[in-house]
Design an enzyme around this catalytic site. Sequence first.
Site, PDB file in Angstrom:
ATOM      1  N   THR A  28      36.601  40.519  63.395  1.00  0.00           N
ATOM      2  CA  THR A  28      35.790  41.662  62.605  1.00  0.00           C
ATOM      3  C   THR A  28      36.056  43.566  62.128  1.00  0.00           C
ATOM      4  O   THR A  28      36.290  43.724  61.074  1.00  0.00           O
ATOM      5  CB  THR A  28      34.551  42.177  64.416  1.00  0.00           C
ATOM      6  OG1 THR A  28      34.035  40.964  64.460  1.00  0.00           O
ATOM      7  CG2 THR A  28      33.522  43.371  63.294  1.00  0.00           C
TER       8      THR A  28
ATOM      9  N   SER B 163      36.971  33.218  64.030  1.00  0.00           N
ATOM     10  CA  SER B 163      35.607  33.592  63.975  1.00  0.00           C
ATOM     11  C   SER B 163      34.609  32.854  64.232  1.00  0.00           C
ATOM     12  O   SER B 163      33.871  32.329  63.529  1.00  0.00           O
ATOM     13  CB  SER B 163      35.543  34.525  62.328  1.00  0.00           C
ATOM     14  OG  SER B 163      34.040  35.152  62.218  1.00  0.00           O
TER      15      SER B 163
ATOM     16  N   CYS C 135      30.542  31.887  72.823  1.00  0.00           N
ATOM     17  CA  CYS C 135      29.501  32.022  73.194  1.00  0.00           C
ATOM     18  C   CYS C 135      28.809  30.740  72.974  1.00  0.00           C
ATOM     19  O   CYS C 135      27.355  30.237  74.187  1.00  0.00           O
ATOM     20  CB  CYS C 135      28.387  33.431  73.579  1.00  0.00           C
ATOM     21  SG  CYS C 135      29.211  34.751  73.698  1.00  0.00           S
TER      22      CYS C 135
ATOM     23  N   THR D  27      46.460  52.479  71.141  1.00  0.00           N
ATOM     24  CA  THR D  27      47.718  52.523  72.754  1.00  0.00           C
ATOM     25  C   THR D  27      48.491  53.632  73.160  1.00  0.00           C
ATOM     26  O   THR D  27      49.017  54.435  72.418  1.00  0.00           O
ATOM     27  CB  THR D  27      48.735  51.046  72.940  1.00  0.00           C
ATOM     28  OG1 THR D  27      49.652  51.084  71.642  1.00  0.00           O
ATOM     29  CG2 THR D  27      47.776  50.036  72.397  1.00  0.00           C
TER      30      THR D  27
ATOM     31  N   ILE E 171      49.843  51.620  66.776  1.00  0.00           N
ATOM     32  CA  ILE E 171      49.607  50.256  67.430  1.00  0.00           C
ATOM     33  C   ILE E 171      48.322  50.484  68.505  1.00  0.00           C
ATOM     34  O   ILE E 171      47.982  51.139  69.399  1.00  0.00           O
ATOM     35  CB  ILE E 171      50.525  49.782  68.477  1.00  0.00           C
ATOM     36  CG1 ILE E 171      52.097  49.087  67.996  1.00  0.00           C
ATOM     37  CG2 ILE E 171      50.072  47.919  69.209  1.00  0.00           C
ATOM     38  CD1 ILE E 171      52.961  49.079  69.025  1.00  0.00           C
ATOM     39  N   TYR E 172      47.201  49.424  68.254  1.00  0.00           N
ATOM     40  CA  TYR E 172      45.604  49.585  68.559  1.00  0.00           C
ATOM     41  C   TYR E 172      45.307  48.523  68.965  1.00  0.00           C
ATOM     42  O   TYR E 172      46.290  47.323  69.502  1.00  0.00           O
ATOM     43  CB  TYR E 172      44.696  49.876  67.775  1.00  0.00           C
ATOM     44  CG  TYR E 172      45.008  51.226  66.334  1.00  0.00           C
ATOM     45  CD1 TYR E 172      44.313  52.368  66.683  1.00  0.00           C
ATOM     46  CD2 TYR E 172      46.373  51.315  65.858  1.00  0.00           C
ATOM     47  CE1 TYR E 172      44.501  53.816  66.122  1.00  0.00           C
ATOM     48  CE2 TYR E 172      46.875  52.607  64.870  1.00  0.00           C
ATOM     49  CZ  TYR E 172      45.578  53.587  64.738  1.00  0.00           C
ATOM     50  OH  TYR E 172      45.958  55.156  64.702  1.00  0.00           O
ATOM     51  N   ALA E 173      44.552  48.042  69.773  1.00  0.00           N
ATOM     52  CA  ALA E 173      44.098  47.239  70.599  1.00  0.00           C
ATOM     53  C   ALA E 173      42.473  47.327  70.805  1.00  0.00           C
ATOM     54  O   ALA E 173      41.574  48.912  70.852  1.00  0.00           O
ATOM     55  CB  ALA E 173      44.324  47.412  72.596  1.00  0.00           C
TER      56      ALA E 173
ATOM     57  N   TYR F 128       2.313  47.842  72.711  1.00  0.00           N
ATOM     58  CA  TYR F 128       1.718  46.699  73.039  1.00  0.00           C
ATOM     59  C   TYR F 128       0.316  45.922  72.837  1.00  0.00           C
ATOM     60  O   TYR F 128      -0.506  46.906  71.543  1.00  0.00           O
ATOM     61  CB  TYR F 128       0.733  47.774  74.195  1.00  0.00           C
ATOM     62  CG  TYR F 128      -0.395  46.993  74.785  1.00  0.00           C
ATOM     63  CD1 TYR F 128      -0.665  46.397  75.894  1.00  0.00           C
ATOM     64  CD2 TYR F 128      -1.869  47.327  75.156  1.00  0.00           C
ATOM     65  CE1 TYR F 128      -1.274  45.480  76.419  1.00  0.00           C
ATOM     66  CE2 TYR F 128      -2.997  46.921  75.363  1.00  0.00           C
ATOM     67  CZ  TYR F 128      -2.509  46.234  76.965  1.00  0.00           C
ATOM     68  OH  TYR F 128      -3.512  45.840  76.454  1.00  0.00           O
TER      69      TYR F 128
END
Length: 642
Positions: free
Chosen positions: A14, A38, A42, A272, A277-279, A426
């Site tokens: 993503t 990808s 589940c 991070t 650097i990302y996570a 309803y």
Amino acid sequence: MKYIIIGGVAGGATAAARTRRNDENGEIILIEKGEYISYANCGLPYYIGGVIDNREKLFVQTPATFGKRFNIDVRVKNEAIRIDTAHHTIAIRQSDGVVYNETYDKLLLSPGASPVKPPLEGIDNEGIFTLRNVKDTDHIKNFISNKKIKRAVIVGAGFIGLEMAENLHNAGIEVSIVEMANQVMSPLDYSMAAYVQQELLQKGVKLYLEKSVSGFRKIDEQLQVMLKSGETIDTDMVLLSIGVRAETTLAKTADVKIGEAGGIWVDEYLQTSVQDIYAVGDAIEFPHPVTHKPWLNFLANPANRQARIVADNMVFGHNTTYEGAIGTAIAKVFDMTVASTGLAAKRLKQMDINYCSSVTHSASHAGYYPGAMPMTIKITFDPQSGRLFGAQCIGHEGVDKRIDQISVIIKNEGTIYDLMKLEQTYAPPFSSAKDPVAIAGYVAGNIINGTMPVITWRDFYKADLSDAMLIDTRTQEEYSFGAIGGAVNIPLDELREHLDEIPRDKTIYVYCAVGLRGYLAQRILMGRGYKNVSNISGGYKTYSTAIAALKYLENQNSFSVPENNLQKSLLTSDDAQSELTYTGTIHKIDACGLQCPGPVMKMKKTIDSITEGERIQITATDAGFARDAEAWCRTTGNKLIS
């Protein structure tokens, strides 16, 4: 700008696609150590069980099509093994063992989580599996087909474990579940998990609760699961569903900070402790919006949201913050849907957070419209402000709609009063004029303002009744089907005529089937000057289900669990022959949508109207009906054939 993204499933794929949409000219490399990207994690249990018959439907994109569409260099069977932050390089190992380096401007870690596989004796024997990816799925599917598996043991009763129990059962396999805790589905409170256990037992799943595995033995073609209690279970295969742990191995090579919950620490921008650097995803920990304490959240929805945010922040700078996740999850367990969001009562208790809870039983839509199904909602909330902490919902229809509505309120720091304010659609096929969510709010409001003092099933179970009176406000007929020990039956509509029998100097406990008549009785008594009157939250339905679960725990060593359904435990050989040759009248009764004792009362009414030797076939949706029907037949001399 050169972006390298490690991990090609939910978060990584993503983020890669979003980064390309943000930056058409940047160089993007997606590194995935597995063969696929990808894919629908589940959906794996449902492919094993045959619900999803086409394996290709599991794949959202192939590496080739994804790379072509987004102009991304997708490298599968490549594993990132080391990060050099000083030189902005990452070492990558190919499937042939060759290691090469790539430079990066921005690096995103989305390594996911790895299944827990404890170092037990015999754990590497053939036929013992974990389920985390497509490779695992193929191994399990082929093993079941080639070995013609008849029995399976699932170690761990979490969401995936129970989904696998259903799917293996659907494939014709006898299933046993071993769980260290005293309940299935640990995110749920005990009383709510009791409904799930009831469903599993009625489907013929064998439960070994409060049991730990000590090891495995291979005896010829058979596996033997050894429990610390000394018991053994013979089986053909084992699925380990003990849990997962955040995959932080690569992050540690860069001296990236690991937080107190054991995941990769990130700030509100998902960066991070190391610049550039990302996570995202299962590997990170982040403060819970309610407790503000870091926690690990292994769910796909938050991972995808994080991926969009981090892609924007890598390309445009730190403009978008992540708000955190409250853990909204759902599972199908045979005919039942189970969902939770936010904090359950037991977690609040562990954290020493003051809370109240309420349990309500409603129908999924208007009861007079065909097909209404029972639904149970439990919410937790602050006893002063009414702020919502969490919710659990169990039913057969409409559970997802309700839990999603409640989760929105929790994430926005809403209260029980917001449950009342929700303006819901309803019409009889879809809901009632007072939706189950609104009813949960009204009941919680009555608890807070003192209109309806309540006692939980557990507190009542522990209560000293020596100086108290317990009143069952149901009808005499309902009372005869089963009641709480020591209860005096005074039906609600006769209560005012029996006030002189109710002492004013004692604690009074009242209950009915689900809580409503108990509340009405409580208002009568309080209006007549009674000072200490409590309604048992959730009524007899909640209490009897939770107590049945407790008794099962106490007696499970001698408890006879049906191999398939009630038929095998109740049918003698003579009965079986009679069943095959019976040609008499069978009266078919539809009790779907009725909550117990409704189905039993309908059964009794029909039995009273038929002649000796005739039979009835009754269809019901209340999970407690099978247990109540069996007990009623035994006490009245009728025969339950199946």
